[in-house]
Design an enzyme around this catalytic site. Sequence first.
Site, short mmCIF file in Angstrom:
data_model
loop_
_atom_site.label_atom_id
_atom_site.label_comp_id
_atom_site.label_asym_id
_atom_site.label_seq_id
_atom_site.Cartn_x
_atom_site.Cartn_y
_atom_site.Cartn_z
N GLU A 86 0.87 -1.18 0.00
CA GLU A 86 0.00 0.00 0.00
C GLU A 86 0.90 1.22 0.00
O GLU A 86 1.74 1.37 0.90
CB GLU A 86 -0.90 0.00 1.24
CG GLU A 86 -1.99 -1.06 1.21
CD GLU A 86 -2.90 -0.95 0.01
OE1 GLU A 86 -2.99 0.14 -0.60
OE2 GLU A 86 -3.49 -1.97 -0.36
N CYS A 123 -1.87 8.95 3.89
CA CYS A 123 -1.90 8.53 2.49
C CYS A 123 -3.21 8.91 1.84
O CYS A 123 -3.30 9.03 0.63
CB CYS A 123 -1.67 7.02 2.41
SG CYS A 123 -2.84 6.12 3.41
P1 NAD Z 1 8.95 4.84 3.38
O1 NAD Z 1 8.61 4.20 2.08
O2 NAD Z 1 10.10 5.76 3.41
O3 NAD Z 1 9.24 3.71 4.47
C1 NAD Z 1 8.30 2.68 4.73
C2 NAD Z 1 9.03 1.53 5.42
O4 NAD Z 1 9.92 0.90 4.48
C3 NAD Z 1 9.91 1.95 6.59
O5 NAD Z 1 9.79 1.00 7.60
C4 NAD Z 1 11.29 1.96 5.97
O6 NAD Z 1 12.34 1.82 6.91
C5 NAD Z 1 11.22 0.76 5.06
N1 NAD Z 1 12.20 0.71 3.99
C6 NAD Z 1 12.86 1.74 3.40
N2 NAD Z 1 13.66 1.29 2.40
C7 NAD Z 1 13.50 -0.05 2.36
C8 NAD Z 1 14.05 -1.09 1.54
N3 NAD Z 1 14.90 -0.82 0.56
N4 NAD Z 1 13.67 -2.36 1.76
C9 NAD Z 1 12.76 -2.65 2.74
N5 NAD Z 1 12.22 -1.71 3.55
C10 NAD Z 1 12.58 -0.42 3.36
O7 NAD Z 1 7.59 5.57 3.88
P2 NAD Z 1 7.39 6.50 5.16
O8 NAD Z 1 8.06 7.81 4.92
O9 NAD Z 1 7.67 5.76 6.41
O10 NAD Z 1 5.79 6.73 5.10
C11 NAD Z 1 5.17 7.67 4.30
C12 NAD Z 1 4.62 7.04 3.03
O11 NAD Z 1 3.74 5.97 3.38
C13 NAD Z 1 3.79 7.98 2.18
O12 NAD Z 1 4.14 7.82 0.83
C14 NAD Z 1 2.36 7.52 2.41
O13 NAD Z 1 1.47 7.80 1.37
C15 NAD Z 1 2.56 6.06 2.58
N6 NAD Z 1 1.42 5.47 3.28
C16 NAD Z 1 0.56 4.70 2.57
C17 NAD Z 1 -0.54 4.16 3.19
C18 NAD Z 1 -1.49 3.30 2.42
O14 NAD Z 1 -2.16 2.47 3.04
N7 NAD Z 1 -1.59 3.43 1.10
C19 NAD Z 1 -0.77 4.38 4.55
C20 NAD Z 1 0.13 5.17 5.26
C21 NAD Z 1 1.24 5.70 4.61
#
Ligand code: NAD
Length: 453
Positions: A224, A258
């Site tokens: 997501e 999001c």
């Molecule tokens: P992010 O993508 O930076 O990080 C998400 C997670 O992925 C973190 O735990 C991070 O440490 C991990 N991560 C980073 N690089 C990785 C890799 N290479 N391999 C595996 N894991 C890795 O997102 P964020 O800044 O924590 O959150 C904000 C984002 O989340 C926004 O884009 C928002 O829209 C999205 N979001 C989506 C939903 C939804 O349900 N669609 C809900 C909430 C937030």
Amino acid sequence: MISSSPQNPADIVLSRADTTPDQVRTAADRAGLAQRGWARSGPAERARILSAAAEVVAAASDELTALTVREVGKPRAEAAAEVSRGVSILRYFAQQVYDPIGASHEAPGTALSYTTRRPRGVAGLITPWNFPIAIPLWKAAPALAFGNAVLLKPAEAATACALRLQELLAEVLPPQLLWVVPGGAQTGQAVLDCADVVSFTGSTAVGRQVVLAAAGRGVEVQAEMGGQNACIVLPDADTEACASMVAQAIAGYAGQKCTATKRVIVVGDGQDFRDALVAAMETLVLGDPAEATVAVGPVIDEGARRRVLDAAESAAAAGARILTGGAAVDHDGWFTLPTLVEGVPASHELQRDELFGPICTLSGAPDLTAAIEQANSVRQGLVAGIYTRDLGAALDAAATLDAGMIKVNAPTTGVDFHLPFGGVKESSFGRREQGKAAIDFFTTPRTVTLATL
Ligand code: NAD
């Protein structure tokens, strides 16, 4: 790894070493062993334990609310609602264990053919910081309910919340069934290397890598990701009520959801609505998220604030008008004013890419068809909304907007844990999560044919 409070960056909430890939592997092995016994336990036992988990979290509501406010800057009222949602999610999935898990089919004579569902094993959950309690729980609760173990890799900025949740759940769960493995991207990759199923929520850029890594191992994955959510306002909508909902959806929790509204498209003249929206955004109370009346706290860090301010500046340079906001706030922490920008070219990043902050574009459209076309012109498709009293227009929009979730006369923000959640296009990959959809993801079907000799 350091997690600091966005409203008071000198306040270090937590500082610790990342979990190493070896430690993740050990955790996965132990979780796998614990999972075997858990999967064999009956539904009544799993329901009892998940219900007990709900009570433990409920009893810690005030403490978890305060920690959420402190660690991610979420306004108190929203943080309390999030914790309460987490409790409801645990209660809901505690009962889902009693649902049927298969069907029986016609077979020759007295033979029996039936389908059933089995847990996948160790669920690797990778979560963002913006819902530090609800998202880990809306993934972990169904994973556990349907017999899996959990390896949770929270976002760095929400690690303290995840660790406290682990401590609370450990009071009732069997030992070693749920592990929180704090760390950054490398720790996340280690989870991808050993999980039996992967559920990710976060940005589109990271989500893509996660999907590729899981698919490369042949492991089921759901992701997501970001939204660029539009809402359409028709001339017959109630101006004041609608402006107030839209303002909240743009700037509540500083636009860091999001599902936040990122583009408002007004059909017709729109002057009254535009004025009402500016007024509603300026009325939102901004300040210390610990205060009960505050709706807009800080953004998560300095980089996020910079991105909001830079985008407003560059849109203005491209000919757009800043109707309100566009400036930082003279306050400790990463505060920025709720910002509404009109006349932003369709090619500008503010129209195309999700910007996680309290900033939104406003544009006009001559009619509903043109508004829907504009709403659908982006790569994302998480949620879209329409405000109108015209049932036909609402149904048209519900049928033609490119989004996984459609809101009519309701903010784009706000989700129900008992409904399937997810988007289309670049916003989501894989099966839906939450509600009755969760069992399909966290279990795998099996077909049994039983003949008699
Ligand atoms: P992010 O993508 O930076 O990080 C998400 C997670 O992925 C973190 O735990 C991070 O440490 C991990 N991560 C980073 N690089 C990785 C890799 N290479 N391999 C595996 N894991 C890795 O997102 P964020 O800044 O924590 O959150 C904000 C984002 O989340 C926004 O884009 C928002 O829209 C999205 N979001 C989506 C939903 C939804 O349900 N669609 C809900 C909430 C937030």
